[in-house]
Design a protein around this motif. Structure first.
Motif, PDB file in Angstrom:
ATOM      1  N   SER A  59      30.754  35.304  40.710  1.00  0.00           N
ATOM      2  CA  SER A  59      30.992  33.878  40.975  1.00  0.00           C
ATOM      3  C   SER A  59      32.015  33.300  40.012  1.00  0.00           C
ATOM      4  O   SER A  59      32.193  32.074  39.957  1.00  0.00           O
ATOM      5  N   ARG A  60      32.708  34.162  39.261  1.00  0.00           N
ATOM      6  CA  ARG A  60      33.666  33.679  38.259  1.00  0.00           C
ATOM      7  C   ARG A  60      35.014  34.382  38.407  1.00  0.00           C
ATOM      8  O   ARG A  60      35.705  34.654  37.443  1.00  0.00           O
ATOM      9  N   SER A  61      35.375  34.672  39.636  1.00  0.00           N
ATOM     10  CA  SER A  61      36.600  35.411  39.913  1.00  0.00           C
ATOM     11  C   SER A  61      37.734  34.459  40.272  1.00  0.00           C
ATOM     12  O   SER A  61      37.586  33.236  40.220  1.00  0.00           O
ATOM     13  N   SER A  62      38.861  35.030  40.694  1.00  0.00           N
ATOM     14  CA  SER A  62      39.980  34.233  41.203  1.00  0.00           C
ATOM     15  C   SER A  62      39.782  33.842  42.666  1.00  0.00           C
ATOM     16  O   SER A  62      40.643  33.194  43.257  1.00  0.00           O
ATOM     17  N   ARG A  63      38.657  34.254  43.238  1.00  0.00           N
ATOM     18  CA  ARG A  63      38.327  33.953  44.641  1.00  0.00           C
ATOM     19  C   ARG A  63      39.394  34.482  45.598  1.00  0.00           C
ATOM     20  O   ARG A  63      39.802  33.805  46.534  1.00  0.00           O
ATOM     21  N   LEU A  64      39.801  35.714  45.324  1.00  0.00           N
ATOM     22  CA  LEU A  64      40.797  36.370  46.164  1.00  0.00           C
ATOM     23  C   LEU A  64      40.255  37.680  46.717  1.00  0.00           C
ATOM     24  O   LEU A  64      39.523  38.406  46.040  1.00  0.00           O
ATOM     25  N   VAL A  65      40.615  37.972  47.945  1.00  0.00           N
ATOM     26  CA  VAL A  65      40.491  39.308  48.516  1.00  0.00           C
ATOM     27  C   VAL A  65      41.918  39.780  48.683  1.00  0.00           C
ATOM     28  O   VAL A  65      42.658  39.282  49.534  1.00  0.00           O
ATOM     29  N   HIS A  66      42.348  40.682  47.823  1.00  0.00           N
ATOM     30  CA  HIS A  66      43.773  40.991  47.752  1.00  0.00           C
ATOM     31  C   HIS A  66      44.030  42.472  47.494  1.00  0.00           C
ATOM     32  O   HIS A  66      43.183  43.186  46.977  1.00  0.00           O
ATOM     33  N   GLY A  67      45.233  42.874  47.880  1.00  0.00           N
ATOM     34  CA  GLY A  67      45.615  44.264  47.668  1.00  0.00           C
ATOM     35  C   GLY A  67      45.835  44.600  46.211  1.00  0.00           C
ATOM     36  O   GLY A  67      45.668  45.746  45.802  1.00  0.00           O
ATOM     37  N   GLY A  68      46.208  43.600  45.428  1.00  0.00           N
ATOM     38  CA  GLY A  68      46.402  43.832  43.999  1.00  0.00           C
ATOM     39  C   GLY A  68      47.848  44.068  43.635  1.00  0.00           C
ATOM     40  O   GLY A  68      48.205  45.123  43.104  1.00  0.00           O
ATOM     41  N   VAL A  69      48.701  43.077  43.922  1.00  0.00           N
ATOM     42  CA  VAL A  69      50.124  43.245  43.653  1.00  0.00           C
ATOM     43  C   VAL A  69      50.395  43.526  42.178  1.00  0.00           C
ATOM     44  O   VAL A  69      51.335  44.251  41.831  1.00  0.00           O
ATOM     45  N   TRP A 164      51.590  37.758  51.633  1.00  0.00           N
ATOM     46  CA  TRP A 164      50.278  37.300  52.073  1.00  0.00           C
ATOM     47  C   TRP A 164      49.160  38.136  51.461  1.00  0.00           C
ATOM     48  O   TRP A 164      49.251  39.344  51.343  1.00  0.00           O
ATOM     49  N   ASP A 165      48.106  37.443  51.060  1.00  0.00           N
ATOM     50  CA  ASP A 165      46.836  38.057  50.706  1.00  0.00           C
ATOM     51  C   ASP A 165      45.740  37.215  51.356  1.00  0.00           C
ATOM     52  O   ASP A 165      45.985  36.621  52.410  1.00  0.00           O
ATOM     53  N   ALA A 166      44.574  37.130  50.751  1.00  0.00           N
ATOM     54  CA  ALA A 166      43.497  36.341  51.352  1.00  0.00           C
ATOM     55  C   ALA A 166      42.668  35.661  50.273  1.00  0.00           C
ATOM     56  O   ALA A 166      42.514  36.185  49.169  1.00  0.00           O
ATOM     57  N   ALA A 167      42.159  34.486  50.621  1.00  0.00           N
ATOM     58  CA  ALA A 167      41.262  33.738  49.736  1.00  0.00           C
ATOM     59  C   ALA A 167      39.830  33.906  50.219  1.00  0.00           C
ATOM     60  O   ALA A 167      39.578  34.181  51.394  1.00  0.00           O
ATOM     61  N   THR A 168      38.875  33.718  49.303  1.00  0.00           N
ATOM     62  CA  THR A 168      37.472  33.814  49.684  1.00  0.00           C
ATOM     63  C   THR A 168      36.636  32.875  48.838  1.00  0.00           C
ATOM     64  O   THR A 168      37.111  32.297  47.853  1.00  0.00           O
ATOM     65  N   ASP A 169      35.406  32.696  49.237  1.00  0.00           N
ATOM     66  CA  ASP A 169      34.387  32.058  48.415  1.00  0.00           C
ATOM     67  C   ASP A 169      33.568  33.205  47.844  1.00  0.00           C
ATOM     68  O   ASP A 169      32.747  33.805  48.544  1.00  0.00           O
ATOM     69  N   ASP A 170      33.808  33.547  46.579  1.00  0.00           N
ATOM     70  CA  ASP A 170      33.223  34.768  46.019  1.00  0.00           C
ATOM     71  C   ASP A 170      31.701  34.772  46.038  1.00  0.00           C
ATOM     72  O   ASP A 170      31.075  35.773  46.398  1.00  0.00           O
ATOM     73  N   SER A 171      31.084  33.657  45.654  1.00  0.00           N
ATOM     74  CA  SER A 171      29.620  33.640  45.594  1.00  0.00           C
ATOM     75  C   SER A 171      29.007  33.693  46.988  1.00  0.00           C
ATOM     76  O   SER A 171      27.989  34.368  47.207  1.00  0.00           O
ATOM     77  N   ARG A 172      29.626  33.016  47.954  1.00  0.00           N
ATOM     78  CA  ARG A 172      29.061  33.048  49.305  1.00  0.00           C
ATOM     79  C   ARG A 172      29.351  34.376  50.008  1.00  0.00           C
ATOM     80  O   ARG A 172      28.564  34.814  50.862  1.00  0.00           O
ATOM     81  N   LEU A 173      30.432  35.043  49.664  1.00  0.00           N
ATOM     82  CA  LEU A 173      30.669  36.387  50.201  1.00  0.00           C
ATOM     83  C   LEU A 173      29.591  37.340  49.688  1.00  0.00           C
ATOM     84  O   LEU A 173      29.076  38.188  50.435  1.00  0.00           O
TER      85      LEU A 173
END
Length: 553
Positions: A59-69, A164-173
Motif C-alpha cells: 500500500s506504499r508503492s508508486s501505484r504502477l503496473v509497469h514494465g520497468g523502464v 505507455w504503462d498502467a496505473a493501479t490502486d495498489d491496496s485494492r489490487l
C-alpha cells in the motif's frame, strides 16, 4: 452477532479445524496472489496476515503496473519482458483497477540520459512487450512535449518521448486477489500474527501457531506446506518458524509525497531524470493529487518503523520545482509523505546497491519444508505466485503424499479479478454516476469495485444516510464503510481509511477527523462498545502517526 463478526468467526473456526494443503503467511500482493493461484489450482488453501491486506509495502508503492523502464539501464531485460506480459494480462483481468497511463519523458540539455538513448530504450521497451502495449512509444519535439505537459519548464528543453504503462490502486489490487482467493475456496483472515511453528515428530513443519489480534485468542493452523510471503518481514518470519540462514533480503526504502495536482499542473504521468543526481523518477496523477517519487536508500529501520525523512521530502520537491518552473512547491504543499521497503532478493553476498539490484524474485525452501519467496515487484505478483506453487508442489511430494485436489484446476490467466468482468470502463462509470447522481462518485465506484459497485450502492439505497460523500472534496461515500466491514474484512479504522480508501493519504490530518466521524458507524457493524470505539480512534491516531510522520533524519 453482526454479519461481519459472524463471517470472521467462521473463518477462524475453519482455520483452527481444517488441515490445509497450503498455508500462506503474508497478505501483501505476493501472498494474496499465491493464495488465489493455489485455490484456483484446487488446493485446500489458507492465508493469514498479521495486520491487514496490503498493510506493508503493497500500500506504499508508486501505484504502477509497469514494465520497468528504469530497469533497462541495468540490463534486467528478462524482468522487463515478464513485467510487460503481466501488465498486459492485468489490463484484461482487472480493467477497473489497472488502467492505461500515458507517460511523457522530457529531455533537457545536459541530461544524464540523452534524447537518442531515451528513444533507443523505449524502442527496446516496445520490443520486450512484443509490441502489444497500449500504444507504441513516439518521439516528441519540444512543441509536442509542451503540448502534452504545458506546465513543464521550456528552457533548455530538447524534446522527448511519450510511452505507455498502467496505473493501479495498489491496496485494492491486493484486496481483490485476497477476495478472489476466498471466492475460489481459500480461507483467509487478517489481523492474525504468526507466533511459532507446529511440527511433526520428524521435525517437518506442519503449520503455525497464531495470535488473533482482534479477539486476543491463540490457536494453531495446520498445513502440509507453509509459504513465507511476508516481504520485508521475510527473515523475521523465517526465524519465527525455525532456523534462518542469514539475511536473504536487501531492504530498499523508497519515499513518495502527495501534493495538490493544481500546484504542479501535470496532465498525465511524467518521467524525469533528476537534475540533482540523475535518478529516474515519476510525477504521477492521482485524482486531485500528484504523487512524486521515489527515492531509494538502504532501509536502516525495520518495516514497522520506516518513515519518510525531511531530506527525502526536500529532494522530491526540489526535483519537481526544477522541471515544473511555476510550481514553486514548499514543505507546506506536502499533503502526505510515506515510505515503504522494497524487499529485494540478495543475489550475491555483500550486495548493497539497491538501485542497481534486480527486482527479480527468488523462491527458496528449507529442509523442514518452509517455502519462501523474496524480491519481485507488484506487477509480477502472479508470475511469482506460479513459481511458488511449482515449488510447493515439489514439497507435497517430499512430504510423502500428493494432496487430493478438491476442485478442478482453473487457469488464473483466464479469470477476471472480482469486478473486472466488463469491457467498457466508461460505460460502467457512467452507469454508476447516473445512479449516484454524482459523476466523480461514479468514476470512483467503477475504479474501486468495477461491476461490484451496485452492491456497494445498494447500501445507500437501503439506508439513504449512507449515500453522502465521506468528505466533500473526495469521492468516497459512507456506504463503502459498511461494504468494507461486511464484505471486505475491514476490522479497524486503519483498514478503512488507509487501505479500503486512500483518505489517510489524501487529507492533511491523514483521516483523523474522518476516523472520529465514522467510528460510531463502524461500531454498529462491528459490535463495539463505547470504550472499544474510543480505543479504535486512539489506535488510528497512533497508526497514522507511525505511517505518515516525517523523520528529521
Amino acid at each position: 452477532m453482526s454479519p461481519a463478526v459472524r463471517t470472521r468467526t467462521e473463518a477462524l473456526t475453519a482455520l483452527s479445524s481444517t488441515p490445509f494443503d497450503l498455508l500462506v503467511i503474508g497478505g501483501g500482493i505476493t501472498g494474496a496472489g499465491i493464495a488465489r493461484e493455489a485455490a484456483l489450482a484446487g488446493y485446500r488453501t489458507a492465508l493469514v496476515e498479521r495486520d491487514d491486506f496490503a498493510a506493508g509495502t503493497s500500500s506504499r508503492s508508486s501505484r504502477l503496473v509497469h514494465g520497468g523502464v528504469r530497469y533497462l539501464e541495468h540490463g534486467h531485460l528478462g524482468l522487463v519482458f515478464e513485467s510487460s506480459r503481466e501488465r498486459r494480462l492485468l489490463l484484461e483481468l482487472a480493467p477497473h483497477l489497472v488502467r492505461p497511463l500515458a507517460f511523457t519523458w522530457p529531455v533537457y540539455a545536459g541530461a544524464r540520459v540523452p534524447r537518442w538513448k531515451v528513444r533507443a530504450g523505449l524502442a527496446l521497451y516496445d520490443a520486450l512487450s512484443l509490441f502489444r502495449n497500449v500504444h507504441r512509444h513516439e518521439g516528441l519535439s519540444v512543441a509536442d512535449v509542451l503540448a502534452c505537459e504545458p506546465a513543464l519548464t521550456p528552457s533548455a528543453l530538447k524534446g522527448g518521448a511519450r510511452y505507455w504503462d498502467a496505473a493501479t490502486d495498489d491496496s485494492r489490487l491486493t484486496l481483490a486477489n485476497a477476495l478472489a482467493a476466498r471466492e475460489a475456496g481459500a480461507v483467509i483472515a487478517n489481523h492474525l500474527a504468526v507466533t511459532g511453528a507446529v511440527r511433526l515428530a520428524n521435525g517437518r513443519l506442519a503449520g503455525v501457531a497464531v495470535h488473533d489480534r482482534i479477539d486476543d485468542a491463540q490457536f494453531d493452523v495446520q498445513a502440509r506446506v507453509v509459504v513465507n510471503a511476508t516481504g520485508p518481514w521475510s527473515d523475521a518470519t523465517a526465524a519465527l518458524t525455525g532456523e534462518t540462514h542469514g539475511t536473504q533480503l536487501l531492504g530498499s526504502a523508497g519515499t513518495h509525497i502527495a501534493v495538490s495536482r493544481s500546484r504542479v499542473g501535470n496532465r498525465d504521468a511524467v518521467t524525469i531524470v533528476s537534475p540533482l543526481d540523475g535518478r529516474v523518477m515519476f510525477v504521477l496523477p492521482a485524482g486531485p493529487h500528484t504523487i512524486i517519487g521515489t527515492t531509494e536508500r538502504p532501509a536502516r529501520r525495520g518495516p514497522d518503523d520506516i518513515r519518510a525523512t525531511e531530506a527525502e521530502v526536500t529532494y522530491l520537491l526540489q526535483n519537481v520545482n526544477r522541471l515544473f518552473g511555476d510550481a514553486s512547491l514548499t514543505r507546506d504543499d506536502v499533503i502526505s509523505a510515506w515510505c515503504g521497503i522494497r524487499p529485494l532478493a540478495v543475489a550475491r553476498r555483500g550486495e548493497v546497491n539497491a538501485n542497481a539490484a534486480s527486482r527479480e524474485h527468488a523462491v527458496t525452501h528449507r529442509p523442514d519444508g518452509l517455502v519462501s519467496v523474496t524480491g519481485g515487484k507488484l506487477t509480477t505478483y502472479r508470475a511469482m505466485a506460479a513459481d511458488v506453487l511449482a515449488q510447493a508442489t515439489r514439497e507435497f511430494s517430499a512430504s510423502g503424499a500428493a494432496p487430493v485436489l478438491e476442485r478442478t484446476a482453473r487457469d488464473s490467466r483466464q479469470i477476471p479479478l472480482p469486478g473486472g468482468d466488463f469491457s467498457s470502463r466508461e460505460a460502467v462509470a457512467a452507469q454508476a454516476g447516473a445512479v449516484a447522481h454524482d459523476h466523480a462518485v461514479g468514476e470512483h465506484l467503477m475504479r474501486a469495485y468495477g461491476t461490484g459497485w451496485r452492491r456497494v450502492w445498494q447500501y445507500a439505497l437501503d439506508e439513504p444516510a449512507l449515500a453522502p460523500r465521506m468528505a466533500p472534496e473526495l469521492p468516497y461515500v459512507l456506504a463503502e464503510v459498511r461494504h468494507a466491514v461486511e464484505h471486505e474484512m475491514a476490522c479497524t479504522l486503519s483498514d478503512l481509511l488507509v487501505r479500503r480508501t486512500h483518505i489517510a493519504f489524501e487529507t492533511r490530518d491523514h483521516g483523523r477527523a474522518m476516523a472520529r466521524h465514522i467510528a460510531p458507524l463502524v461500531a454498529t457493524y462491528r459490535g463495539w462498545s463505547a470504550e472499544e470505539t474510543e480505543r479504535a480512534v486512539t489506535h488510528y491516531d497512533a497508526d497514522v502517526s507511525r505511517l505518515f510522520a516525517v523523520d528529521a533524519v
